[in-house]
Design a protein around this motif. Structure first.
Motif, PDB file in Angstrom:
ATOM      1  N   LYS A  90     -13.988   6.308  16.072  1.00 25.47           N
ATOM      2  CA  LYS A  90     -15.019   5.759  15.174  1.00 25.47           C
ATOM      3  C   LYS A  90     -14.442   5.290  13.832  1.00 25.47           C
ATOM      4  N   ILE A  91     -13.121   5.363  13.659  1.00 27.53           N
ATOM      5  CA  ILE A  91     -12.509   4.857  12.422  1.00 27.53           C
ATOM      6  C   ILE A  91     -12.412   3.340  12.532  1.00 27.53           C
ATOM      7  N   THR A  92     -13.145   2.634  11.706  1.00 33.72           N
ATOM      8  CA  THR A  92     -13.177   1.168  11.784  1.00 33.72           C
ATOM      9  C   THR A  92     -12.390   0.494  10.671  1.00 33.72           C
ATOM     10  N   ARG A  93     -12.250   1.163   9.520  1.00 38.02           N
ATOM     11  CA  ARG A  93     -11.541   0.551   8.400  1.00 38.02           C
ATOM     12  C   ARG A  93     -10.775   1.616   7.631  1.00 38.02           C
ATOM     13  N   ILE A  94      -9.550   1.286   7.261  1.00 40.57           N
ATOM     14  CA  ILE A  94      -8.710   2.195   6.477  1.00 40.57           C
ATOM     15  C   ILE A  94      -8.278   1.475   5.210  1.00 40.57           C
ATOM     16  N   ALA A  95      -8.503   2.100   4.077  1.00 44.49           N
ATOM     17  CA  ALA A  95      -8.045   1.562   2.794  1.00 44.49           C
ATOM     18  C   ALA A  95      -6.845   2.383   2.338  1.00 44.49           C
ATOM     19  N   LEU A  96      -5.720   1.721   2.147  1.00 44.67           N
ATOM     20  CA  LEU A  96      -4.480   2.388   1.750  1.00 44.67           C
ATOM     21  C   LEU A  96      -4.044   1.871   0.388  1.00 44.67           C
ATOM     22  N   GLY A  97      -3.977   2.755  -0.580  1.00 42.62           N
ATOM     23  CA  GLY A  97      -3.486   2.372  -1.898  1.00 42.62           C
ATOM     24  C   GLY A  97      -1.974   2.494  -1.953  1.00 42.62           C
ATOM     25  N   ILE A  98      -1.320   1.493  -2.486  1.00 44.16           N
ATOM     26  CA  ILE A  98       0.132   1.527  -2.641  1.00 44.16           C
ATOM     27  C   ILE A  98       0.483   1.317  -4.115  1.00 44.16           C
ATOM     28  N   ARG A  99       1.691   1.725  -4.482  1.00 42.24           N
ATOM     29  CA  ARG A  99       2.125   1.610  -5.870  1.00 42.24           C
ATOM     30  C   ARG A  99       3.601   1.261  -5.900  1.00 42.24           C
ATOM     31  N   ALA A 100       4.035   0.539  -6.916  1.00 39.84           N
ATOM     32  CA  ALA A 100       5.452   0.213  -7.065  1.00 39.84           C
ATOM     33  C   ALA A 100       6.280   1.482  -6.958  1.00 39.84           C
ATOM     34  N   GLN A 101       7.336   1.438  -6.136  1.00 37.47           N
ATOM     35  CA  GLN A 101       8.088   2.660  -5.822  1.00 37.47           C
ATOM     36  C   GLN A 101       8.634   3.375  -7.050  1.00 37.47           C
ATOM     37  N   ASP A 102       9.136   2.629  -8.032  1.00 41.93           N
ATOM     38  CA  ASP A 102       9.699   3.297  -9.205  1.00 41.93           C
ATOM     39  C   ASP A 102       8.635   4.078  -9.966  1.00 41.93           C
ATOM     40  N   ARG A 103       7.414   3.547 -10.000  1.00 43.44           N
ATOM     41  CA  ARG A 103       6.340   4.239 -10.703  1.00 43.44           C
ATOM     42  C   ARG A 103       5.737   5.354  -9.848  1.00 43.44           C
ATOM     43  N   TYR A 104       5.645   5.091  -8.553  1.00 40.03           N
ATOM     44  CA  TYR A 104       5.119   6.127  -7.668  1.00 40.03           C
ATOM     45  C   TYR A 104       5.987   7.376  -7.734  1.00 40.03           C
ATOM     46  N   TRP A 105       7.312   7.195  -7.561  1.00 42.17           N
ATOM     47  CA  TRP A 105       8.199   8.341  -7.500  1.00 42.17           C
ATOM     48  C   TRP A 105       8.321   9.048  -8.843  1.00 42.17           C
ATOM     49  N   SER A 106       8.342   8.323  -9.935  1.00 41.63           N
ATOM     50  CA  SER A 106       8.436   8.986 -11.243  1.00 41.63           C
ATOM     51  C   SER A 106       7.183   9.815 -11.508  1.00 41.63           C
TER      52      SER A 106
END
Length: 279
Positions: A90-106
């Motif tokens: 029944k999963i019809t839509r997935i929203a995935l947030g992404i972020r620039a790797q340097d900012r995500y990891w810091s």
């Protein structure tokens, strides 16, 4: 529409669906979790609910696991395939947030240190910066795990101060507009981190001097990660091979002016132990 957030998902709803460690003994717990989820879906249907929005960042994996492996969500495929089975297609839509790797990891590293993890050494930082796994790999794994679901990729930089627009894009509805947004799960700055280390009896000199955001990576490492993110964005903008759609939004004049509160809701979830329960 119904909303299932951390206050619901982390109080038993998903318990047992994802095993804490490899090996047997968890199959029964998984079956019970699947039954519990499907029962809740059926109750929602009977109540007249047409759409259920499930929002829990730990569904795809934890920041702790990312730090341990120096990779972006290495287990997202296995984890999301279990959720796909539990939701019975029944999963019809997935929203995935992404972020620039340097900012995500810091941000992830600062958050981890604030929770008691050691300040990463140079070898760990280099391992993170040079790891070849990118958001493209994450999206590809997600598509394989939940075939048939529409995947919408939303860059953090376009939505972090626009939660109502994020909700509109995620659910394809006209979301109500409200002001005074709180800044949730904000990583602590350098002065706060130094105080935390000192309170734990650790040397605050492990961190650089100064105020503001902590960037533990070198200029070369930052450039490497930024180039990787640019490749991710190019792939997504070109159609992502039909696997996903990237949705961007022009930000209003108030971009970045989310209200910073002393008592941040996202951190309270963590302090109450809900994050640890989900792996």
């Amino acid at each position: 529409m119904a909303f299932w957030g951390p206050r619901r998902t982390r109080k038993g709803l998903f318990s047992g669906l994802i095993p804490y460690k490899p090996g047997g003994g968890w199959k029964g717990a998984q079956c019970r979790a699947e039954g519990r989820i499907q029962l809740n879906i059926e109750r929602a249907r009977i109540a007249g609910i047409q759409t259920v929005l499930v929002s829990d960042e730990n569904m795809i994996g934890s920041v702790r696991a990312n730090m341990r492996t120096a990779e972006l969500y290495p287990a997202i495929g296995e984890r999301m395939s279990r959720y796909a089975q539990a939701f019975n297609g029944k999963i019809t839509r997935i929203a995935l947030g992404i972020r620039a790797q340097d900012r995500y990891w810091s941000s992830a590293i600062a958050y981890g240190v604030a929770r008691g993890h050691p300040v990463p050494r140079k070898r760990k930082l280099e391992s993170i910066a040079t790891n070849t796994r990118s958001w493209r790999d994450v999206v590809t794994d997600l598509n394989c795990a939940v075939p048939g679901a529409e995947i919408c990729v939303l860059p953090y930089e376009s939505y972090y101060a626009n939660p109502q627009t994020l909700l509109s894009k995620t659910c394809k509805i006209v979301a109500p507009v409200q002001g005074g947004h709180e800044w949730l799960n904000r990583a602590p700055d350098l002065p706060k981190l130094r105080c935390m280390l000192e309170e734990r009896g650790e040397d605050p000199a492990q961190l650089p001097k100064g105020d503001g955001h902590w960037q533990p990576f070198s200029d070369t490492q930052i450039a490497t990660m930024q180039e990787k993110f640019a490749d991710d964005l190019f792939w997504l903008a070109a159609g992502a091979g039909g696997l996903a759609t990237m949705t961007e939004e022009a930000m209003p004049g108030g971009r970045g002016k989310a209200h910073r509160t002393g008592d941040i809701r996202g951190q309270r979830y963590d302090e109450e132990g809900y994050l640890d329960k989900t792996g």
